[in-house]
Design an enzyme around this catalytic site. Structure first.
Site, PDB file in Angstrom:
ATOM      1  CG  ASP A  87      -2.546 -28.555  34.380  1.00 31.05           C
ATOM      2  OD1 ASP A  87      -1.557 -28.128  33.775  1.00 31.05           O
ATOM      3  OD2 ASP A  87      -3.005 -28.035  35.421  1.00 31.05           O
ATOM      4  CD  GLN A 144      -6.619 -25.951  36.479  1.00 32.28           C
ATOM      5  OE1 GLN A 144      -5.960 -26.637  37.243  1.00 32.28           O
ATOM      6  NE2 GLN A 144      -6.087 -24.970  35.765  1.00 32.28           N
ATOM      7  CE  LYS A 166      -4.224 -14.691  38.231  1.00 33.72           C
ATOM      8  NZ  LYS A 166      -3.126 -15.652  38.361  1.00 33.72           N
ATOM      9  CD  GLU A 204       2.047 -29.823  34.359  1.00 40.26           C
ATOM     10  OE1 GLU A 204       2.632 -28.738  34.359  1.00 40.26           O
ATOM     11  OE2 GLU A 204       1.036 -30.045  35.037  1.00 40.26           O
ATOM     12  CG  ASP A 211      -7.045 -17.599  36.661  1.00 41.15           C
ATOM     13  OD1 ASP A 211      -6.407 -18.005  37.657  1.00 41.15           O
ATOM     14  OD2 ASP A 211      -6.646 -17.738  35.489  1.00 41.15           O
TER      15      ASP A 211
END
Length: 763
Positions: free
Chosen positions: A489, A419, A359, A518, A454
Site C-alpha cells: 500500500d 502504517q 472510521k 499500489e 485513524d
C-alpha cells in the site's frame, strides 16, 4: 489502498514516440525457412525521434548494397575492452536503461524485443544476430535481426527466454523452474554480408556486360568456397548444403557457360534459404553482453481476484446485525476465483484494527458500535502486523486458508500497509518510528486538506535499519504461513532505498516472492520502485477511457516501459470507481473487463464487479457504502443474470490458451474509422511459439455502453505473417463464430449484443 497520498490520476507521463519493430527467423536447423515479419510498437529514446514510424521492416533475402568487394574476407577483431569497437560497429542496444545498472525484466517464457544500431564503413552491408544465453552461459537461441530503418542502421528482433514447457507454476515444482531464473544475457553479433553485396554488384555488371563481369563471377566463386568451408559451429551447414555451395562455385567458374547461366548458380531456392538461415558471416563482431532478469511465472502474466474475507460468507442475523465472515467461510471466495479462472487471490490487511479514531461507514469520523473499522487502521491491544485479527480466525486458520488456496492452484497475495493505528504496539515500543509534532504528540497522516485521524504514518529518518529489520521479519512470517505475493500500500510514500533493502533481503531467502506496488504517483517514482524490485504496479488504466487515451496507454504499457513497470489493469478497486463504470451499466463493465484482460498481461478484478456494484459516493470516485469501512453481505445468486462472471471466466480461458496475451512487448494498434471503436492486435510469430504456429488475437471494442457503432477496420496482414494472403479466417473466441476477413473489414458492435470481438487468426 488506505486513501493516502493519491496523486492526480489523469496526469501521468505518456509515450511520445513510436518505433518500427520486426520479427526475424530463428537460426536453427529445425526451422530453416522461417520468414521475417514486421510490426509497430512504442519507443522512448529521444536520440532517435527522427525515425519514421511508418518505415517498413525489410526481409534479408534480397539485401542490396552498391559496393564491389575484393575476395579477401574482412578480419574478425576481438573486442577485449569495454567501449572498444569490433570490426562491425554496434551501438544503442535496447533494452538497456540507466546505463545498464538495472536489467530489463521479463517472465520466464515471455516474448520480448531487442534492437541495436549495427553498421560498417562505407556502403558495405552489415547484418546482425541476437544471441540469448541462459544464466549458465548456454546459448538458448540465435535470432537473425531485421533492418527496420536502413538509413539509421536499426536492427530489431523478438526472443523468448525459455519456453512454455518450463513455465510451470512455482508451487508445483519451483526447483525445476528456479534453475531457469536469474540473469540471462543478450549479445548482438554484427557481421558483414559479403554474399549479398557481391550478388547485387555482380547482377548489375552482368546485366550491362561490364568488362569486369568474369572477375565478378570468380569473386563470387571464392565467396561460396569460403561459405562452404565456414565453421560448422557458426554456420550450421550440413554436408549436403556444403556440397550445394561448392557446386554453385564450380558453375560460377565454368567459362563454357554464358555469363547469365553462370550467375544462375546462386539463384536457386536452396542458396536463397541458406543465405537467410545459415549465412556466411565475415568480420564477425560481438557487443558487450546486456543482462536480462528472467523472473518466475506470474511476475508478468497474472490474473488477480480481490475480496475481503470478513465479507465473504457474511450473513444477516435475525435482529438485522451482521455476522461477519471468517477464513473458514472465505473458502467460498477462493472457489469463486478458481471457477472464474483467476490464479492470484488478493486480501486486504488481515491484522487487528485499532479503536482510537476508528472510521465509520463511508469514511465518517465517528464509528458506531457495530462499525468494524478500516483494515488499514492497523494494530490494537491484540497485536500489530504480525497478528491475525481474531474476528477472522487464528494463525492456524489462516494457514489452512492458504493451504486450500494452493490446493486449488491459487496463490495468496497479502496487502502490506506500513502504517499504524494509534493503538498499534509500535507506538509504545518504538515511538521514534513516528513523526512528532512540536507539542510532542504523534502526527496522524494527512494529505492536505485530507486528514486520516485513524492512521499514524512511519517516519524513516530516525531508525530506518530497525524498520527494515522488522519489515523483513514480518514478511518472512507471512511467507511461512503461505503468502507468496505482497501488494504494498502506497510504497511511493516511503523511501525507495527502504524497499530496495527489504525486497533484496526477503527475496534472498524466498526468491519466489513477488511484489505489487499500489503507487499512483509520478512516472519517475514508479520507475524507481520497479528498479527497487517491485514486480508489478497498479496504474492509470481506470482513467483511460476514450479511444485516444486507450490507444496511447496500450502502447505505453506494452512497450519499452514494460521491461520495468509491469502495469496491472484493474477496472475497479475498493478505492476506484470511475465515472465511466458508473455511467455505462453492464455493457461498461464488460468493456472494461475486455480491455483489462486483453490490454495487459496482468489484470485484476475486485469482487462485486460481477454484481454491477457501481454506485459512487457523492463527490468522489469510489463506491458508496465502501467495503473498506463496513462488511458487505452479497447475494451471489444474482451474478448469473448480469453475465459478467461468465465473461470473466471466458477472458481468463482465452488468456491461458493464447501465448500472444502473455507479453508486454507485442501490441499493435489497428486503425478504425469510428471514434468509439478501438482495436488492437497481439502477435507472436511461429518460431517463438512452442507449437510452431503463429498466434494472433485481434481485439475490437465498442466503448459506448449505450449505442451501437460501426467501423471500417484496416489490418496489416504482413505484420502478422500473412503478407501474401488476400483473405483470412478469424474465430471469435467470445461467441464461437467464424468470419472471413481481409486487409479491409467492417465491424458492427452493439452493447445489447456484442460489446467486443476477440478474434483469433486461423493460420
Amino acid at each position: 489502498m488506505s486513501d493516502l497520498h493519491i496523486e492526480d490520476k489523469s496526469s501521468t507521463s505518456r509515450s511520445q514516440s513510436t518505433k518500427t519493430r520486426a520479427t526475424a527467423s530463428v537460426i536453427t536447423s529445425s526451422s530453416p525457412t522461417s520468414t521475417a515479419t514486421k510490426r509497430t510498437t512504442t519507443r522512448k529514446r529521444t536520440a532517435h525521434t527522427e525515425r519514421s514510424s511508418s518505415t517498413k521492416a525489410r526481409t534479408r533475402k534480397t539485401a542490396v548494397v552498391d559496393l564491389a568487394h575484393s575476395a579477401a574476407p574482412a578480419p574478425t577483431l576481438p573486442v577485449e575492452e569495454p567501449g572498444q569497437f569490433g570490426r562491425v560497429a554496434i551501438l544503442d542496444i535496447t533494452p538497456n536503461e540507466e546505463r545498464g545498472l538495472y536489467p530489463a525484466r521479463v517472465e520466464l517464457g515471455e516474448q520480448f524485443h531487442v534492437s541495436a544500431e549495427v553498421f560498417i564503413e562505407g556502403r558495405a552491408k552489415a547484418q546482425a544476430t541476437a544471441v540469448l544465453r541462459t544464466p549458465r552461459g548456454k546459448i538458448e537461441a540465435r535470432i537473425p535481426m531485421v533492418c527496420t530503418n536502413a538509413g539509421l542502421d536499426r536492427f530489431e528482433a523478438d526472443l523468448v527466454a525459455g519456453t512454455a514447457s518450463n513455465t510451470l507454476p512455482w508451487n508445483d515444482d519451483f526447483a525445476a523452474v528456479r534453475r531457469h531464473l536469474g540473469l540471462w544475457s543478450i549479445t548482438i553479433e554484427g557481421w558483414e554480408d559479403v554474399f549479398a553485396t557481391w550478388l547485387h554488384d555482380a547482377t548489375i555488371k552482368i546485366g550491362v556486360r561490364d568488362i569486369d563481369s568474369n572477375n565478378a563471377l570468380l569473386e563470387g566463386a571464392d565467396i561460396l568456397d569460403r561459405w562452404a568451408a565456414s565453421s560448422n559451429k557458426d554456420s550450421g551447414l550440413n554436408a549436403a548444403e556444403r556440397k550445394e555451395l561448392k557446386a554453385a562455385a564450380a558453375q560460377l567458374r565454368n567459362a563454357e557457360l554464358s555469363l547469365d547461366e553462370r550467375l544462375q548458380a546462386v539463384r536457386t531456392v536452396t542458396i536463397e534459404q541458406l543465405h537467410t538461415t545459415k549465412p556466411l558471416r565475415e568480420a564477425l563482431s560481438e557487443s558487450s553482453p546486456q543482462t536480462l532478469l528472467v523472473q518466475r511465472p506470474k511476475s508478468s502474466f497474472a490474473a488477480w481476484y480481490q475480496f475481503f474475507p470478513r465479507s465473504e460468507g457474511a450473513t444477516y442475523r435475525e435482529d438485522g446485525s451482521i455476522e461477519q465472515g471468517t477464513f473458514a467461510t472465505a473458502i467460498s471466495g477462493l472457489e469463486r476465483a478458481k471457477q472464474e479462472g483467476f490464479d492470484i487471490v488478493y486480501l486486504p490487511p488481515i491484522f487487528p484494527i485499532g479503536v482510537t479514531n476508528r472510521k465509520g461507514r463511508n469514511n465518517t469520523l465517528v464509528a458506531g458500535p457495530a462499525d468494524p473499522g478500516s483494515p488499514f487502521g492497523i494494530g490494537s491491544e491484540l497485536g500489530g502486523h504480525d497478528t491475525v485479527d481474531p474476528l477472522l480466525g487464528t494463525m492456524d486458520d489462516f494457514k489452512a486458508f492458504c493451504a486450500k488456496a494452493h490446493e486449488l492452484g491459487l496463490e495468496i497475495a497479502l496487502d502490506f500497509a506500513l502504517q499504524c493505528s494509534p493503538d498499534h504496539p509500535w507506538v509504545t515500543e518504538h515511538p521514534t518510528w513516528f513523526r512528532h509534532k512540536a507539542d510532542g504528540t504523534i502526527a496522524f497522516a494527512e494529505n492536505p486538506p485530507k486528514k486520516y485521524q485513524d492512521i499514524y504514518p512511519i517516519d524513516f529518518n530516525a531508525d530506518m535499519p530497525g524498520i527494515i529489520k522488522e519489515t523483513v521479519r514480518l514478511m518472512n512470517l507471512w511467507i511461512d504461513a503461505g503468502v507468496t505475493i505482497f501488494r504494498v500500500d502506497n510504497p511511493h510514500t516511503k523511501p525507495v532505498r527502504f524497499w530496495q533493502e527489504v525486497i533484496a533481503q526477503v527475496t534472498h531467502k524466498h526468491p519466489e516472492t513477488l511484489f505489487l506496488a499500489e503507487a499512483f504517483t509520478r512516472p519517475g517514482m514508479m520507475r524507481a520502485l520497479s528498479y527497487a524490485g517491485f514486480t508489478q504496479s497498479h496504474c492509470y488504466f481506470p482513467w483511460r477511457n476514450t479511444k485516444e487515451e486507450i490507444s496511447e496507454y496500450l502502447l505505453e504499457t506494452n512497450g519499452d516501459n514494460g521491461y520495468y513497470q509491469h502495469n496491472t489493469f484493474w477496472p475497479t478497486t475498493p478505492d476506484i470507481l470511475t465515472d465511466y463504470v458508473r455511467d455505462n451499466g453492464i455493457a461498461g463493465h464488460a468493456v472494461r473487463a475486455v480491455l483489462a484482460a486483453m490490454g495487459s498481461p496482468s489484470w485484476g478484478i475486485y469482487n462485486g464487479f460481477e454484481l454491477i456494484e457501481n454506485c459512487q459516493r457523492p463527490g468522489v470516485e469510489e463506491q458508496i457504502d465502501n467495503e473498506k469501512y463496513e462488511i458487505k453481505v452479497r447475494d451471489w445468486s444474482k451474478a448469473e443474470e448480469y453475465g459478467i462472471a461468465g465473461l470473466l471466466t471466458a477472458l481468463n480461458r482465452i488468456r491461458r490458451a493464447h501465448m500472444a496475451t502473455r507479453s508486454y512487448h507485442n501490441v499493435q494498434l489497428v486503425p478504425t474509422s469510428d471514434p468509439n471503436i478501438v482495436a488492437f492486435m497481439r502477435y507472436t510469430p511461429a518460431y517463438l511459439n512452442e507449437d510452431g504456429k503463429p498466434d494472433t488475437l485481434i481485439i475490437v471494442v465498442n466503448l459506448d455502453g449505450h449505442n451501437a457503432h460501426q467501423s471500417e477496420l484496416d489490418l496489416d496482414l504482413a505484420a502478422i505473417g500473412l503478407g501474401d494472403r488476400q483473405s483470412i479466417r478469424v474465430h471469435d473466441e467470445l461467441t464461437d463464430r467464424t468470419f472471413e476477413w481481409g486487409s479491409h473489414n467492417f465491424v458492427s458492435l452493439a452493447p445489447w449484443a456484442d460489446v467486443a470481438h476477440i478474434l483469433s487468426v486461423q493460420y
